[in-house]
Design a protein around this motif. Structure first.
Motif, mmCIF file in Angstrom:
data_model
loop_
_atom_site.group_PDB
_atom_site.id
_atom_site.type_symbol
_atom_site.label_atom_id
_atom_site.label_comp_id
_atom_site.label_asym_id
_atom_site.label_seq_id
_atom_site.Cartn_x
_atom_site.Cartn_y
_atom_site.Cartn_z
ATOM 1 N N ASP B 262 0.847 -1.188 0.000
ATOM 2 C CA ASP B 262 0.000 0.000 0.000
ATOM 3 C C ASP B 262 0.888 1.246 0.000
ATOM 4 O OD1 ASP B 262 -3.115 0.536 0.791
ATOM 5 O OD2 ASP B 262 -1.822 2.142 1.542
ATOM 6 N N PRO B 263 0.421 2.332 -0.591
ATOM 7 C CA PRO B 263 1.239 3.563 -0.551
ATOM 8 C C PRO B 263 1.519 4.036 0.879
ATOM 9 C CG PRO B 263 -0.547 3.767 -2.149
ATOM 10 C CD PRO B 263 -0.788 2.488 -1.404
ATOM 11 N N THR B 264 0.666 3.656 1.851
ATOM 12 C CA THR B 264 0.892 4.093 3.233
ATOM 13 C C THR B 264 1.810 3.143 4.013
ATOM 14 O OG1 THR B 264 -1.026 2.909 4.099
ATOM 15 C CG2 THR B 264 -1.392 5.176 3.339
ATOM 16 N N SER B 265 2.197 2.020 3.413
ATOM 17 C CA SER B 265 3.118 1.105 4.093
ATOM 18 C C SER B 265 4.463 1.789 4.330
ATOM 19 C CB SER B 265 3.351 -0.143 3.236
ATOM 20 O OG SER B 265 2.171 -0.853 3.047
ATOM 21 N N GLN B 266 5.198 1.262 5.306
ATOM 22 C CA GLN B 266 6.500 1.868 5.616
ATOM 23 C C GLN B 266 7.585 0.801 5.720
ATOM 24 O OE1 GLN B 266 7.032 4.021 9.456
ATOM 25 N NE2 GLN B 266 8.021 5.555 8.162
ATOM 26 N N SER B 267 8.701 1.053 5.043
ATOM 27 C CA SER B 267 9.868 0.161 5.113
ATOM 28 C C SER B 267 11.039 0.953 5.659
ATOM 29 C CB SER B 267 10.216 -0.374 3.720
ATOM 30 O OG SER B 267 9.097 -1.003 3.139
ATOM 31 N N ILE B 268 11.676 0.411 6.689
ATOM 32 C CA ILE B 268 12.787 1.102 7.347
ATOM 33 C C ILE B 268 13.990 0.171 7.404
ATOM 34 C CG2 ILE B 268 13.574 2.215 9.484
ATOM 35 C CD1 ILE B 268 10.676 2.878 10.139
ATOM 36 N N LEU B 269 15.134 0.665 7.006
ATOM 37 C CA LEU B 269 16.375 -0.098 7.128
ATOM 38 C C LEU B 269 17.257 0.560 8.179
ATOM 39 C CD1 LEU B 269 18.621 -2.131 6.167
ATOM 40 C CD2 LEU B 269 19.260 -0.401 4.442
ATOM 41 N N ILE B 270 17.771 -0.249 9.091
ATOM 42 C CA ILE B 270 18.834 0.215 9.997
ATOM 43 C C ILE B 270 20.082 -0.583 9.664
ATOM 44 C CG2 ILE B 270 19.650 0.281 12.390
ATOM 45 C CD1 ILE B 270 16.838 0.775 13.339
ATOM 46 N N THR B 271 21.157 0.108 9.345
ATOM 47 C CA THR B 271 22.419 -0.577 9.065
ATOM 48 C C THR B 271 23.567 0.200 9.690
ATOM 49 O OG1 THR B 271 23.860 -1.485 7.338
ATOM 50 C CG2 THR B 271 22.745 0.603 6.842
ATOM 51 N N ASP B 272 24.691 -0.499 9.866
ATOM 52 C CA ASP B 272 25.844 0.165 10.493
ATOM 53 C C ASP B 272 26.894 0.545 9.448
ATOM 54 O OD1 ASP B 272 26.677 -2.346 9.818
ATOM 55 O OD2 ASP B 272 27.696 -2.768 11.727
ATOM 56 N N ASP B 273 26.516 0.522 8.182
ATOM 57 C CA ASP B 273 27.505 0.704 7.123
ATOM 58 C C ASP B 273 26.951 1.633 6.045
ATOM 59 O OD1 ASP B 273 30.056 -1.228 5.869
ATOM 60 O OD2 ASP B 273 28.873 0.035 4.503
ATOM 61 N N THR B 274 27.599 2.783 5.880
ATOM 62 C CA THR B 274 27.112 3.788 4.936
ATOM 63 C C THR B 274 27.135 3.281 3.494
ATOM 64 O OG1 THR B 274 27.913 5.541 6.394
ATOM 65 C CG2 THR B 274 27.422 6.166 4.140
ATOM 66 N N ALA B 275 28.201 2.573 3.137
ATOM 67 C CA ALA B 275 28.299 2.067 1.764
ATOM 68 C C ALA B 275 27.200 1.037 1.497
ATOM 69 C CB ALA B 275 29.678 1.443 1.526
ATOM 70 N N PHE B 276 26.886 0.214 2.503
ATOM 71 C CA PHE B 276 25.809 -0.763 2.348
ATOM 72 C C PHE B 276 24.462 -0.050 2.202
ATOM 73 C CE2 PHE B 276 22.598 -3.684 4.162
ATOM 74 C CZ PHE B 276 22.739 -4.735 3.265
ATOM 75 N N ALA B 277 24.274 1.006 2.964
ATOM 76 C CA ALA B 277 23.048 1.798 2.836
ATOM 77 C C ALA B 277 22.898 2.319 1.408
ATOM 78 C CB ALA B 277 23.059 2.956 3.832
ATOM 79 N N ASP B 278 24.004 2.819 0.848
ATOM 80 C CA ASP B 278 23.973 3.305 -0.533
ATOM 81 C C ASP B 278 23.628 2.171 -1.497
ATOM 82 O OD1 ASP B 278 24.814 5.752 0.434
ATOM 83 O OD2 ASP B 278 26.930 5.421 -0.073
ATOM 84 N N ALA B 279 24.245 1.020 -1.257
ATOM 85 C CA ALA B 279 24.041 -0.114 -2.161
ATOM 86 C C ALA B 279 22.589 -0.597 -2.126
ATOM 87 C CB ALA B 279 24.989 -1.256 -1.787
ATOM 88 N N VAL B 280 21.998 -0.615 -0.926
ATOM 89 C CA VAL B 280 20.588 -1.032 -0.809
ATOM 90 C C VAL B 280 19.692 -0.012 -1.501
ATOM 91 C CG1 VAL B 280 18.660 -1.452 0.764
ATOM 92 C CG2 VAL B 280 20.930 -2.388 1.289
ATOM 93 N N ALA B 281 19.977 1.280 -1.292
ATOM 94 C CA ALA B 281 19.167 2.320 -1.929
ATOM 95 C C ALA B 281 19.207 2.167 -3.453
ATOM 96 C CB ALA B 281 19.647 3.703 -1.503
ATOM 97 N N ALA B 282 20.397 1.868 -3.967
ATOM 98 C CA ALA B 282 20.537 1.678 -5.417
ATOM 99 C C ALA B 282 19.779 0.418 -5.867
ATOM 100 C CB ALA B 282 22.004 1.566 -5.790
ATOM 101 N N ALA B 283 19.887 -0.650 -5.076
ATOM 102 C CA ALA B 283 19.212 -1.907 -5.424
ATOM 103 C C ALA B 283 17.692 -1.749 -5.391
ATOM 104 C CB ALA B 283 19.655 -3.022 -4.465
#
Lengths: 429, 429
Positions: B262-283
């Motif tokens: 649903d458009p109102t659903s929410q997905s949140i990622l917590i990670t300890d690695d900035t490069a991994f955060a970038d990689a997930v965002a790109a994926a």
């Protein structure tokens, strides 16, 4: 008092009306309560102080917002020894019953290699509403606070109105005994709002329990979902199923123990003996005349009391299930046989030596019970009302290979491709 | 998507806003729903037929009020074998998990000679709301119906809207598999009212569960207390806690499996690695482009998605507890250690091979879980939602002599003399 016999021609319809009668006030307080809750949410302690001045006639900034722990301890120490010991016996027995109620966690791995389980945890904080004035009962404090503490609630907050600034020493003593952490001198719908939303002084809680007037009940109903609440409570009731071997004045006393609570309370007797029904009705009159609570009890019995004479006790379970009463007393030769057939009841009192009043105070089970036919679907207060369960799942690759493809098939059928994809990328598909 | 780091200066306030955002529609449907419920209560089937004509565009008296059991059976038989087997696997696993959840009765006599106990029983009848259109999921049918049947509910009633008369074959197949007893072709707030109050055709139920739109949710809220309800449900959410050892596209798929609901659903990622955060965002972007549900998922991720970079996973439990998310996935080396510190979550998915989607379908635990921070105080759907507990108490004279006097003392202190009297007359006082 309404007298019925199952052999009466109009019995079914007359009994249907008894079952349908909710005995609840028709006053619509929803709008008032919504306004109060909005004010508390917006203005916090300022709103609490204003409402307290208006409804309870004192200035919280003068009289004090909280009752401190030392005051509660002193109230407990000041009790007459007999009363202190009675409260201690009650607390000990209530604690023992509720400790045995604690649910067990689960953690197992099944044949497919899937680890499954559930963990129960207490809520962080609970709020108890304690009415002021006549309805402020130390027993209610114990019945609400002890299950919360047994569940493991770390912060247990009481709100209670102190009209004109006066506090009820017995209630403070019970708060001390039950281990309550904070006592705030606010009551009414605004106090319930403060517990749910939090204010500058009062941190919010997760669950709110405890009895209250129509405003308090409506506030809890409106806040259901913002916090957990115990239940929607209505006027209480007792159903006594008794044969002619009982002493009439004992059964009369049982009926009146419910009637003296409130004019809207309801006491119902089912018996298989017309002469016994007459004798109980007469004993009620005798007992009433000697009762300090005569006025309330007489109004309740007169307006809401019912005696039903059945042809045989075989007819009783169907009547009892339709009533789904809060309290059901079974004073017959074989109470167990009747209990097995009664599917809907808050609490059952078995035999001739179990007056309902022992359950109100010292037996151990909770006296906060579903009213108004809600025993069809709800239960008395328990440690579970102060806990919540988190399930957990753990798979390894082999387990995902075993059950993942079925999830992919279902996700595809439901039109949820990202669900399917989250499994497929792990299976190298 | 909102990108945060716990080392940002304004992090605390930004995260507080994420926690406080309910993502719920501000539409006030309370008045509309109250009118609909009043109409159903007063006019019964006539009101149902009128509303169905208005909202779903068909005449129940022409198209038929019910879907019969044979039609459901045929829908099940007509499924592709792969899909039928997937549904059967899901049903078997859901049933096994919920059977192990059945509570135990208690019956014991304590040192004072007081017999105490509690008996669990199923409610007589339960109603399941099943949405029409996009949100009609066979998995939801299984997740609601199987716990009711495992609890022992004898009459299980489904209401579901069939816009323009069309029925969802997959949902009927699941109803057959789950053992649903009645399927009525009505939906919306009026269908919920019919379940609670009953009509000429539809007998009332005791508990109503199942998801629905804002009108359905408000109808359940207004009827809470008339019947039992499962919970107040809001937009759903997932919190994924993942380290850099995960494959980014797997984590991206997990985030999108929530976002596509649903458009109102929410997905949140917590990670300890900035490069991994970038990689997930790109994926996420790559995955989105290939998704049939791209539009919904993209809106959800864009409007409500959050990535939080923490300095260390020691910071994660506090963030997770503030969010109290419906689903928490822990894809780290030692997921157990983090789970132990997470007090508030609907369901936890442990390790790198447990995508949340397996819990939606086949793992076994219920996928109906508390949303919108309600995991602070409530639990997923279980057999307990379809059961209630009756406590019981039995004393003999010796037991009454042992604990009765304390009850008399407390009754006297509370100003309830008939309570005291009911015990005293049995003790010969």
């Amino acid at each position: 008092m309404l007298r019925l016999s199952t052999s009466d021609e109009g019995f079914a319809e007359a009994f249907r009306r008894v079952v349908a009668d909710r005995r609840e006030s028709a006053v619509d307080v929803a709008k008032d309560v919504a306004d109060i809750l909005a004010a508390v949410r917006e203005r916090g302690d300022g709103a609490l102080a204003d409402y307290t001045q208006r409804f309870d006639g004192h200035d919280l900034n003068q009289s004090g917002w909280q009752v401190d722990a030392e005051t509660c301890r002193q109230a407990f120490e000041a009790l007459k020894p007999e009363l202190r010991e009675a409260l201690e016996l009650a607390a000990t027995r209530i604690r023992a019953y509720h400790e045995a109620q604690l649910p067990e966690d689960r953690d197992y791995t099944d044949a497919a290699g899937v680890r499954l389980g559930a963990t129960w945890r207490a809520v962080d904080a609970a709020g108890l509403y304690v009415p002021g004035g006549r309805a402020a009962y130390p027993s209610s404090m114990l019945m609400n606070a002890i299950p919360a503490k047994v569940a493991g609630v770390e912060r247990l907050v009481v709100v209670t109105p102190t009209p004109k600034g006066e506090v009820n020493a017995l209630v403070l003593a019970a708060a001390h005994l039950a281990g309550v952490d904070e006592v705030w001198r606010v009551g009414g719908a605004h106090a319930v709002g403060a517990l749910a939303y939090g204010t500058e002084r009062i941190a919010p809680v997760d669950v709110i329990t405890g009895p209250g007037n129509a405003w308090v009940a409506e506030a809890k109903r409106q806040l259901y979902g913002v916090v957990g609440i115990d239940m929607v409570a209505g006027p209480s009731e007792i159903l006594v199923i008794a044969d002619a071997k009982n002493e009439p004045r004992r059964i009369a006393a049982d009926l009146l123990s419910q009637a003296e609570h409130d004019p809207t309370s309801q006491s119902i007797l089912i018996t298989d003996d017309t002469a016994f029904a007459d004798a109980v009705a007469a004993a009620v009159e005798t007992e009433l005349a000697a009762l300090a609570t005569e006025q309330t009890a007489r109004t309740s019995w007169s307006d809401n009391g019912v005696i039903v004479v059945v042809g045989s006790f075989d007819e009783a379970p169907a009547l009892a299930n339709a009533l789904a009463a809060e309290h059901v007393e079974i004073a017959t030769d074989d109470p167990e046989a009747l209990m097995k057939q009664i599917r809907h009841a808050g609490s059952v009192f078995l035999g001739r030596m179990t007056p309902e009043a022992v359950g109100d105070y010292v037996a151990g089970p909770n006296h906060v019970l579903p009213t108004g036919r809600r025993a069809r679907f709800s239960s008395g207060l328990s440690v579970l009302d102060f806990m919540k369960r988190t399930s957990f799942i753990q798979l390894d690759l082999a387990a995902l290979e075993a059950i993942g493809p079925a999830a992919v098939a279902l996700a595809d059928a439901e039109g949820l491709p990202a669900h399917a994809r989250s499994i497929q990328v792990r299976l190298g598909q």
